[in-house]
Design an enzyme around this catalytic site. Structure first.
Site, PDB file in Angstrom:
ATOM      1  N   TYR A  73     -22.020 -19.732 -53.761  1.00  5.65           N
ATOM      2  CA  TYR A  73     -22.860 -18.964 -54.677  1.00  5.65           C
ATOM      3  C   TYR A  73     -22.118 -17.680 -55.044  1.00  5.65           C
ATOM      4  O   TYR A  73     -21.560 -17.001 -54.166  1.00  5.65           O
ATOM      5  CB  TYR A  73     -24.186 -18.579 -54.018  1.00  5.65           C
ATOM      6  CG  TYR A  73     -25.149 -19.714 -53.791  1.00  5.65           C
ATOM      7  CD1 TYR A  73     -25.720 -20.400 -54.854  1.00  5.65           C
ATOM      8  CD2 TYR A  73     -25.510 -20.087 -52.495  1.00  5.65           C
ATOM      9  CE1 TYR A  73     -26.622 -21.430 -54.642  1.00  5.65           C
ATOM     10  CE2 TYR A  73     -26.414 -21.110 -52.272  1.00  5.65           C
ATOM     11  CZ  TYR A  73     -26.959 -21.781 -53.350  1.00  5.65           C
ATOM     12  OH  TYR A  73     -27.854 -22.794 -53.133  1.00  5.65           O
TER      13      TYR A  73
ATOM     14  N   HIS B  98     -30.365 -19.488 -59.602  1.00  4.51           N
ATOM     15  CA  HIS B  98     -29.017 -19.858 -60.026  1.00  4.51           C
ATOM     16  C   HIS B  98     -29.040 -21.091 -60.917  1.00  4.51           C
ATOM     17  O   HIS B  98     -29.950 -21.914 -60.846  1.00  4.51           O
ATOM     18  CB  HIS B  98     -28.100 -20.117 -58.817  1.00  4.51           C
ATOM     19  CG  HIS B  98     -28.432 -21.359 -58.034  1.00  4.51           C
ATOM     20  ND1 HIS B  98     -29.259 -21.348 -56.934  1.00  4.51           N
ATOM     21  CD2 HIS B  98     -28.037 -22.657 -58.181  1.00  4.51           C
ATOM     22  CE1 HIS B  98     -29.357 -22.579 -56.436  1.00  4.51           C
ATOM     23  NE2 HIS B  98     -28.622 -23.394 -57.183  1.00  4.51           N
TER      24      HIS B  98
ATOM     25  N   HIS C  42     -27.939 -28.544 -62.004  1.00  7.58           N
ATOM     26  CA  HIS C  42     -29.351 -28.251 -61.734  1.00  7.58           C
ATOM     27  C   HIS C  42     -29.568 -26.749 -61.822  1.00  7.58           C
ATOM     28  O   HIS C  42     -28.621 -25.983 -62.030  1.00  7.58           O
ATOM     29  CB  HIS C  42     -29.772 -28.769 -60.351  1.00  7.58           C
ATOM     30  CG  HIS C  42     -29.086 -28.081 -59.204  1.00  7.58           C
ATOM     31  ND1 HIS C  42     -27.928 -28.569 -58.640  1.00  7.58           N
ATOM     32  CD2 HIS C  42     -29.380 -26.943 -58.511  1.00  7.58           C
ATOM     33  CE1 HIS C  42     -27.542 -27.776 -57.654  1.00  7.58           C
ATOM     34  NE2 HIS C  42     -28.413 -26.764 -57.557  1.00  7.58           N
TER      35      HIS C  42
ATOM     36  N   HIS D 190     -24.873 -26.937 -47.241  1.00  9.00           N
ATOM     37  CA  HIS D 190     -26.324 -26.891 -47.077  1.00  9.00           C
ATOM     38  C   HIS D 190     -26.783 -27.954 -46.076  1.00  9.00           C
ATOM     39  O   HIS D 190     -26.203 -29.044 -46.000  1.00  9.00           O
ATOM     40  CB  HIS D 190     -27.025 -27.196 -48.396  1.00  9.00           C
ATOM     41  CG  HIS D 190     -26.845 -26.172 -49.466  1.00  9.00           C
ATOM     42  ND1 HIS D 190     -27.057 -24.828 -49.256  1.00  9.00           N
ATOM     43  CD2 HIS D 190     -26.506 -26.313 -50.777  1.00  9.00           C
ATOM     44  CE1 HIS D 190     -26.855 -24.183 -50.400  1.00  9.00           C
ATOM     45  NE2 HIS D 190     -26.516 -25.051 -51.328  1.00  9.00           N
TER      46      HIS D 190
ATOM     47  N   HIS E 103     -31.070 -33.596 -56.452  1.00  9.31           N
ATOM     48  CA  HIS E 103     -32.039 -32.774 -57.176  1.00  9.31           C
ATOM     49  C   HIS E 103     -31.527 -32.503 -58.586  1.00  9.31           C
ATOM     50  O   HIS E 103     -30.322 -32.399 -58.828  1.00  9.31           O
ATOM     51  CB  HIS E 103     -32.392 -31.468 -56.472  1.00  9.31           C
ATOM     52  CG  HIS E 103     -31.256 -30.532 -56.156  1.00  9.31           C
ATOM     53  ND1 HIS E 103     -29.993 -30.937 -55.828  1.00  9.31           N
ATOM     54  CD2 HIS E 103     -31.211 -29.171 -56.116  1.00  9.31           C
ATOM     55  CE1 HIS E 103     -29.227 -29.886 -55.588  1.00  9.31           C
ATOM     56  NE2 HIS E 103     -29.945 -28.803 -55.771  1.00  9.31           N
TER      57      HIS E 103
ATOM     58  N   GLU F 267     -23.674 -21.383 -59.094  1.00 12.35           N
ATOM     59  CA  GLU F 267     -23.230 -22.147 -57.934  1.00 12.35           C
ATOM     60  C   GLU F 267     -22.169 -23.151 -58.355  1.00 12.35           C
ATOM     61  O   GLU F 267     -22.291 -23.796 -59.396  1.00 12.35           O
ATOM     62  CB  GLU F 267     -24.415 -22.891 -57.310  1.00 12.35           C
ATOM     63  CG  GLU F 267     -24.037 -23.730 -56.085  1.00 12.35           C
ATOM     64  CD  GLU F 267     -25.203 -24.560 -55.543  1.00 12.35           C
ATOM     65  OE1 GLU F 267     -25.250 -24.796 -54.329  1.00 12.35           O
ATOM     66  OE2 GLU F 267     -26.056 -24.980 -56.353  1.00 12.35           O
TER      67      GLU F 267
END
Length: 309
Positions: A257, A216, A154, A248, A201, A267
């Protein structure tokens, strides 16, 4: 679930300051597979387990950042329909001819109100993952070279007009909202996470005054142990790390990151739950965004909000 319409993230083209230094980084440290170079000087990469010819393209420029981010769609008919739908919504589109990118078919290009250039395409040459298609091994030598992520997972993009961007993705492109962070007054969204699939996502956006910024690009790892191994390789190669290893709250993903030699953040990511389109979105209040970003430390890292390319 039956995937139709937009299938998945397909490619990103990123600007770098020193091409050969960046090639060494992406090939030998991140462990992407170099698949070609074109007459424009662009270098093409894929992750080891991806089948299509390329997913990550770099070119030399005088400033870092992202040129465009593309999604693969089901077929040519879907591409034509989404092109018409985007135009009907009021967005101008451009057809990029097949072959302009190596081994990639015709693309539909449009610019979001956030200033980001998006692309849709249906065709990209499949070159496989180096494993047999009959009785395959679970992995091959490419999995052990560098960090070696599984796929481009992503991107998080920063820019203005996130509410309008959300409408385009949900009302035109068939995505659904998975999670969001509210503005401090609770009246809008400062960040959104969107999916076109069963993933937590496929793209995310955060409100930011400057248009077209890259926060990112994210690469999927197979396990938490592989994320930790990625951290070891980053340290061995003196890669500047931004955040992590950590977990997260938003998406429940595990992460590191870090920055490439040009200052583009990337990431290494794994995990996250598996949503369905009928799930309602999860909401984080702005005062708890720190826990959403870094669940163990409950810290809203300043670099996460301010450092982009």
């Amino acid at each position: 679930m039956a995937l139709t319409g937009v299938l998945r993230p397909g490619h990103a083209q990123v600007r770098v300051l020193d091409l050969e230094e960046s090639v060494r980084f992406y090939r030998d440290v991140l462990g992407l597979v170099e698949t070609g170079r074109d007459a424009e000087g662009r270098v093409y990469f894929k992750c080891w387990d991806e089948r299509d010819h390329n997913s990550y393209v770099i070119r030399q420029a005088d400033r870092a950042g992202i040129d465009f981010f593309g999604f693969k769609v089901l077929d040519k008919a879907t591409l034509d329909q989404l092109d018409a739908d985007l135009q009907a919504y009021g967005l101008a589109t451009e057809r990029i001819p097949a072959g302009e990118m190596l081994e990639t078919g015709e693309r539909v290009r449009f610019t979001l109100p956030s200033g980001h250039v998006m692309e849709l395409y249906a065709d990209k040459t499949s070159i496989g993952n180096g494993l047999a298609e009959v009785n395959p091994a679970p992995w091959g030598p490419q999995r052990e070279h560098g960090i070696a992520p599984v796929r481009l997972d992503h991107a998080l993009l920063y820019g203005p007009n996130v509410a309008e961007v959300q409408k385009i993705f949900t009302e035109v492109l068939g995505f659904y909202l998975v999670e969001r962070v509210l503005t401090p007054d609770g009246e809008g969204n400062v960040a959104i996470w969107l999916s076109c699939s069963h993933k937590v996502h496929d793209i995310a956006f955060a409100e930011y005054p400057e248009p077209g910024k890259l926060h990112h690009c994210s690469f999927l790892m197979e396990s938490w142990e592989q994320v930790l191994r990625a951290g070891d390789i980053m340290s061995m190669n003196l890669v500047p790390v931004d955040i992590g290893p950590t977990r997260h709250g938003v998406t429940r993903g595990c992460t590191i990151y870090a920055w490439d030699p040009s200052g583009n953040r990337f990431e290494t990511f794994m995990g996250g739950y598996q949503p369905y389109p009928d799930y309602g979105p999860l909401t984080w209040t702005f005062d708890n965004f720190g826990q959403g970003l870094d669940y163990p430390q409950r810290k809203l890292h300043e670099t996460f909000l301010t450092v982009v390319s």
